[in-house]
Design an enzyme around this catalytic site. Structure first.
Site, PDB file in Angstrom:
ATOM      1  N   LYS A  23     -30.087  -6.320 -43.588  1.00 59.32           N
ATOM      2  CA  LYS A  23     -30.963  -6.985 -42.590  1.00 59.32           C
ATOM      3  C   LYS A  23     -30.146  -6.846 -41.184  1.00 59.32           C
ATOM      4  O   LYS A  23     -30.658  -6.670 -40.055  1.00 59.32           O
ATOM      5  CB  LYS A  23     -31.452  -8.302 -43.022  1.00 59.32           C
ATOM      6  N   GLU A  38     -20.193  -4.653 -47.859  1.00 60.09           N
ATOM      7  CA  GLU A  38     -20.263  -3.769 -49.010  1.00 60.09           C
ATOM      8  C   GLU A  38     -20.960  -2.635 -48.652  1.00 60.09           C
ATOM      9  O   GLU A  38     -20.789  -1.494 -48.985  1.00 60.09           O
ATOM     10  CB  GLU A  38     -20.558  -4.629 -50.153  1.00 60.09           C
ATOM     11  N   GLY A  57     -33.255 -12.186 -48.743  1.00 56.43           N
ATOM     12  CA  GLY A  57     -32.830 -10.939 -49.469  1.00 56.43           C
ATOM     13  C   GLY A  57     -33.633 -10.644 -51.078  1.00 56.43           C
ATOM     14  O   GLY A  57     -34.203 -10.035 -51.329  1.00 56.43           O
ATOM     15  N   ARG A  58     -33.609 -11.892 -51.571  1.00 58.95           N
ATOM     16  CA  ARG A  58     -33.992 -12.113 -52.943  1.00 58.95           C
ATOM     17  C   ARG A  58     -35.486 -12.375 -52.945  1.00 58.95           C
ATOM     18  O   ARG A  58     -36.234 -12.147 -53.997  1.00 58.95           O
ATOM     19  CB  ARG A  58     -33.611 -13.432 -53.739  1.00 58.95           C
ATOM     20  N   GLU A 118     -29.882 -18.636 -56.854  1.00 61.48           N
ATOM     21  CA  GLU A 118     -29.344 -18.348 -55.687  1.00 61.48           C
ATOM     22  C   GLU A 118     -30.279 -19.256 -54.741  1.00 61.48           C
ATOM     23  O   GLU A 118     -30.142 -20.006 -53.745  1.00 61.48           O
ATOM     24  CB  GLU A 118     -29.455 -17.004 -54.982  1.00 61.48           C
ATOM     25  N   HIS A 149     -30.784  -9.406 -81.876  1.00 61.71           N
ATOM     26  CA  HIS A 149     -29.694  -8.784 -82.541  1.00 61.71           C
ATOM     27  C   HIS A 149     -28.191  -9.019 -81.943  1.00 61.71           C
ATOM     28  O   HIS A 149     -27.218  -8.437 -82.081  1.00 61.71           O
ATOM     29  CB  HIS A 149     -29.597  -7.127 -82.863  1.00 61.71           C
ATOM     30  N   LYS A 206     -16.961 -14.564 -49.297  1.00 58.19           N
ATOM     31  CA  LYS A 206     -17.009 -13.648 -48.550  1.00 58.19           C
ATOM     32  C   LYS A 206     -15.734 -13.804 -47.437  1.00 58.19           C
ATOM     33  O   LYS A 206     -15.091 -13.015 -47.177  1.00 58.19           O
ATOM     34  CB  LYS A 206     -18.336 -13.249 -47.767  1.00 58.19           C
TER      35      LYS A 206
END
Length: 524
Positions: A208, A214, A268-269, A355, A386, A501
């Protein structure tokens, strides 16, 4: 409209006195039949195995009314500033349709028209890619799309792609392969790039701000890798598009084919129903499939307006979650989809919930005196049975579970062994787990003793389709939103990710005299 802390609400004080309903003895056929809420797009929600009775639900209704959660949802939909930390509106619901049928105009722009225009761009671009009209730089048709992004730019789109790959294959829908590069770990990028044909791949760079370290590192990693292949006539610039804001450096970059825009009103999420998910999913499956996701999400958004908690699945889910967290003091929740297609969905929900609501101050920045979001984890059944179900059944802590299941599988392929199909065995395990958690089992051998009274809910539908997936996505987004309103926190910022960060940047600048940082760096 008032914004008050949860522990100031009169209804919350009443809720503290509500005894948990005994599901060990009280889970009956009649309760199961009466404890269902219809959600959008064929999705339904069952809270029969949760520890709430009619008295508790009445208090939960009072709490929702007192905290004015529906009014706050409407305020959000109208474009009011909900994210106080960043002084922003919150508009991810608007990316899939206008719930209130009112224009939302911000910064002189009709945001509904803005998102609709971006959808049109996505539709046209994806049709060009899928038809072969838009080819790569060496004249070959595109058969793979690769998303470069991290966090919300990766988790949601990846989960949705994996959820529908089998469905589209089963329906005979042309499917382009989708790959994802998210981790700044170079092994992640290298592993993906080593398995693709550069000449037939379109990369989707998602940032954005256009400055995410990254993501930009991975962009350059990809470009250098592609250049090093020395393919005659190959131009990396003709193999990359961007999803970004119209003010970011990527918006007018000469190094991309086209830019698709989002804005600061989409976190973002919460961005899977914007261009962040739309470009990749439309290219991979066709725009019509992506539009069905939007339609299913919109149906859930509309259903979330109902003030009656017994008719609002997202709100009931949120209220019960608050009861489990703040009255029964349960710090962990498991999300267990009995569908292999949803293998990455719990990872997306981890970010969405933790978040959004992993906060220790209220929306005004004042410390709060109660717990907020539980730890979220999950794995598809029956694999999880399992693995960690031992603890869920016989551990010292009660871990509430949110099950997800579907009557039919996606691919239509199955086999009958010992009188039942694989799908029947899958659903048999799902139903058995709900009852086993609730009722337990007495045994003189304490190693075989199951205490029961382990709580669970169930989201279910006939099949995991694009529309049902959209409804499922929005169900959880809206439940997280309602939890935030109940806790009086800001569910739409993420300051907690910033400190690490900043310190990482400090490390890359030589630690700037921080001896503790340097001591850890020196270990490597």
């Amino acid at each position: 409209m008032e914004y008050n802390n949860l522990d100031k609400a009169a209804a919350f004080k009443k809720l503290l006195q509500c005894k948990p309903f005994d599901i060990k003895t009280g889970l009956t056929k009649e309760r199961i039949q009466k404890s269902i809420i219809t959600q959008g797009a064929g999705l339904s929600y069952s809270y029969a195995a949760m520890p709430v009775d009619s008295e508790t639900i009445s208090v939960l209704q009072d709490l929702a009314d007192e905290q004015q959660v529906i009014e706050k949802y409407k305020s959000l939909l109208k474009g009011d500033i909900i994210n106080l930390t960043e002084n922003r509106s919150v508009l991810h619901q608007l990316t899939r349709g206008n719930v209130l049928s009112e224009k939302v105009v911000l910064d002189g722009t009709d945001k509904g028209e803005f998102y609709t225009a971006e959808l049109k761009k996505i539709k046209e671009f994806s049709e060009q890619i899928r038809s072969g009209a838009l080819k790569g730089s060496t004249g070959k048709a595109i058969d793979t799309v690769c998303q470069i992004g991290i966090g919300g730019s990766d988790l949601g789109p990846r989960a949705l792609y994996m959820a529908l790959e089998g469905y589209c294959t089963g329906k005979g829908i042309k499917t382009l392969s989708a790959q994802f590069i998210s981790n700044v770990d170079p092994d992640d990028g290298a592993a993906v790039l080593n398995g693709i044909d550069a000449e037939t791949t379109m990369f989707i760079l998602v940032s954005k701000s256009g400055t995410t370290l990254e993501t930009l590192t991975n962009q350059n990693f990809v470009i250098e890798n592609l250049k090093a292949r020395n393919i005659p006539g190959f131009d990396p610039k003709k193999h990359m598009v961007a999803v970004t804001s119209n003010t970011s450096p990527l918006a007018s970059s000469p190094d991309i084919v086209q830019a698709f825009f989002m804005d600061d009103f989409i976190g973002g999420r919460y961005s899977s129903t914007s261009g962040v998910g739309g470009v990749l999913l439309s290219c991979a499956f066709g725009f019509d499939v992506f539009k069905e996701i939007l339609d299913g999400a919109h149906e859930s958004d509309v259903a979330a307006l109902n003030p009656d908690v017994t008719k609002n699945a997202s709100l009931m889910d949120a209220l019960i979650s608050v009861y489990l967290r703040n009255v029964l003091n349960l710090p962990v929740t498991a999300i267990l989809p009995y569908s292999q297609a949803l293998i990455r969905f719990p990872a997306h929900l981890q970010q969405l919930a933790m978040e959004s609501n992993g906060k220790h101050v209220n929306r005004f920045g004042k410390p709060i005196a109660y717990s907020t979001e539980p730890v979220i984890f999950g794995e598809p059944g029956t694999n999880g049975q399992h693995s960690f179900y031992q603890l869920l059944h016989q551990g010292t802590d009660i871990v509430p579970v949110k099950f997800i299941g579907f009557s039919d599988n996606q691919l239509g392929q199955d086999i009958t062994i010992k009188g039942s199909t694989s799908q029947q065995k899958l659903l048999a395990n799902l139903c058995a787990q709900i009852v086993a958690f609730a009722r337990g089992k007495d045994d003189e051998d304490k190693n075989k003793q199951f205490e029961g009274s382990r709580y669970s809910s169930l989201l279910f539908a006939k099949q995991l389709t694009p529309k049902t997936l959209g409804a499922l996505l929005a169900h959880f987004e809206n439940a997280v939103m309602f939890e935030g309103f109940l806790w009086n926190i800001n569910s739409f910022d993420q300051e907690g990710v910033q400190l690490g960060k900043k310190l990482a940047t400090k490390v890359l600048n030589g630690c700037e005299g921080d001896e503790v940082l340097k001591a850890f760096v020196d270990l490597f």
